[in-house]
Scaffold this motif. Structure first.
Motif, mmCIF file in Angstrom:
data_model
loop_
_atom_site.group_PDB
_atom_site.id
_atom_site.type_symbol
_atom_site.label_atom_id
_atom_site.label_comp_id
_atom_site.label_asym_id
_atom_site.label_seq_id
_atom_site.Cartn_x
_atom_site.Cartn_y
_atom_site.Cartn_z
ATOM 1 N N PHE A 50 -27.122 1.438 27.933
ATOM 2 C CA PHE A 50 -26.617 1.491 26.559
ATOM 3 C C PHE A 50 -26.278 2.943 26.159
ATOM 4 N N LEU A 51 -27.157 3.875 26.502
ATOM 5 C CA LEU A 51 -26.912 5.284 26.164
ATOM 6 C C LEU A 51 -25.690 5.815 26.928
ATOM 7 N N ALA A 52 -25.580 5.438 28.202
ATOM 8 C CA ALA A 52 -24.444 5.909 29.009
ATOM 9 C C ALA A 52 -23.125 5.423 28.406
ATOM 10 N N LYS A 53 -23.117 4.172 27.937
ATOM 11 C CA LYS A 53 -21.908 3.638 27.300
ATOM 12 C C LYS A 53 -21.543 4.430 26.057
ATOM 13 N N ASN A 54 -22.553 5.058 25.467
ATOM 14 C CA ASN A 54 -22.334 5.851 24.259
ATOM 15 C C ASN A 54 -22.241 7.349 24.555
ATOM 16 N N GLY A 55 -21.955 7.676 25.802
ATOM 17 C CA GLY A 55 -21.639 9.070 26.138
ATOM 18 C C GLY A 55 -22.807 9.953 26.500
ATOM 19 N N VAL A 56 -24.017 9.378 26.635
ATOM 20 C CA VAL A 56 -25.163 10.198 27.057
ATOM 21 C C VAL A 56 -25.216 10.161 28.583
ATOM 22 N N GLN A 57 -25.271 11.320 29.203
ATOM 23 C CA GLN A 57 -25.351 11.363 30.666
ATOM 24 C C GLN A 57 -26.786 11.152 31.113
ATOM 25 N N ARG A 59 -33.003 -6.980 24.741
ATOM 26 C CA ARG A 59 -32.050 -7.637 25.648
ATOM 27 C C ARG A 59 -31.034 -8.442 24.826
ATOM 28 N N ASP A 60 -31.533 -9.204 23.856
ATOM 29 C CA ASP A 60 -30.639 -10.014 23.013
ATOM 30 C C ASP A 60 -29.639 -9.143 22.261
ATOM 31 N N VAL A 61 -30.117 -8.034 21.724
ATOM 32 C CA VAL A 61 -29.246 -7.170 20.918
ATOM 33 C C VAL A 61 -28.215 -6.462 21.798
ATOM 34 N N VAL A 62 -28.639 -6.001 22.976
ATOM 35 C CA VAL A 62 -27.721 -5.294 23.869
ATOM 36 C C VAL A 62 -26.572 -6.216 24.288
ATOM 37 N N ARG A 63 -26.884 -7.500 24.472
ATOM 38 C CA ARG A 63 -25.847 -8.462 24.865
ATOM 39 C C ARG A 63 -24.776 -8.590 23.788
ATOM 40 N N GLN A 64 -25.164 -8.333 22.548
ATOM 41 C CA GLN A 64 -24.204 -8.492 21.433
ATOM 42 C C GLN A 64 -23.344 -7.260 21.212
ATOM 43 N N VAL A 65 -23.789 -6.070 21.715
ATOM 44 C CA VAL A 65 -23.031 -4.843 21.390
ATOM 45 C C VAL A 65 -21.928 -4.549 22.408
#
Ligand code: TMP
Ligand code: ASP
Length: 238
Positions: free
Chosen positions: A59-66, A232-238
């Motif tokens: 999730f962080l990587a998708k938001n630009g955190v390496q 897990r449920d929330v990550v699936r929605q974003v």
């Protein structure tokens, strides 16, 4: 140390990767607190923590955190970039709890007027003592520019993670991060799990993290499973 391991921490073991610049990290079932004084095997913790940390790092990587995460290998292991770990841990606090409450006499759950950032020496031998920036730079543990970058990333991670958890009905009370040097930059390493964070149910303030183990509250893995399921449920929605 486990044979073939490069490094054995209190809850994870690092093995060499196939490539020189990679390593394999395995999340174990060991739970420790109070600098290793309290120690137990909690069967299944490694798997729960690996899945949680991987969800959050992705999730962080998708938001630009390496981050160090290259890929998930199996239920308890990941392939990671072999970074040089900065021997300074970063704690971020949104609400008073734990050592902050104890040290400064502030009731647990007290709101803080600004986010608190703390640095400490990564040292089991010395019990991770808190350090200020001039102490860290004086000892050459990290350069000022690295501390600035770690602080910037820690605050950004706090914003992203607090938002994600809020959607799961969870308050991010505080957490600990470790960073590493890799290809001239600073990347997020180690883990983000209920071992390294305080998570409270947003409605009831029920503790869902390692404080269940530290304080002998029982249901440690039930708490870990609870946050994992919700996130897990929330990550699936974003
Ligand atoms: P503290 O209140 O005990 O200083 O802990 C702050 C946060 O850092 C809490 O979320 C737990 C985490 N933490 C670790 O991950 N490793 C440690 O060794 C310690 C002391 C805290
Ligand atoms: N991780 C540390 C230990 O094992 C401290 C803690 O998380 O409470 O001792």
């Amino acid at each position: 140390m486990t044979s073939g391991a490069l490094y054995e921490g209190k809850s994870k073991t690092v093995y060499p990767g196939e490539r020189e610049d990679e390593c394999l990290i395995r999340f174990r079932d060991t739970a420790t607190a109070f600098n290793g004084e309290k120690k137990e095997e909690l069967q299944g913790k490694g798997r729960l923590n690996a899945e949680f940390s991987n969800l959050v790092f992705e999730f962080l990587a998708k938001n630009g955190v390496q981050t160090h995460l290259i890929k998930v290998v199996d239920e308890t292991s990941i392939l990671a970039k072999k970074a040089e770990i900065v021997m300074v841990e970063v704690v971020v606090r949104n609400l008073a709890a734990g050592s902050f409450s104890k040290k400064y006499g502030v009731p647990e759950g007290t709101a803080l007027r600004n986010t608190v950032l703390e640095f400490s020496l990564k040292s089991d031998e010395y019990g991770d003592p808190m350090m200020n920036e001039t102490q860290i730079t004086a000892l050459g543990l990290a350069a000022q520019a690295e501390l600035d970058e770690m602080s910037r990333q820690a605050l950004r991670i706090n914003g992203l993670l607090s938002g994600l958890l809020a959607r799961a009905g969870i308050k991010l009370v505080d957490f600990k991060l470790e960073f590493g040097r890799y290809q001239g930059g600073i990347i997020l390493c180690d883990e983000i799990t209920p071992d390294s964070c305080r998570f409270w149910d947003a409605g009831t303030h029920e503790k869902l993290d390692k404080d269940r183990f530290r304080l002998n509250l029982g249901g440690v893995l039930e708490g870990y499973q609870n946050v994992l399921g919700r996130v897990r449920d929330v990550v699936r929605q974003v």
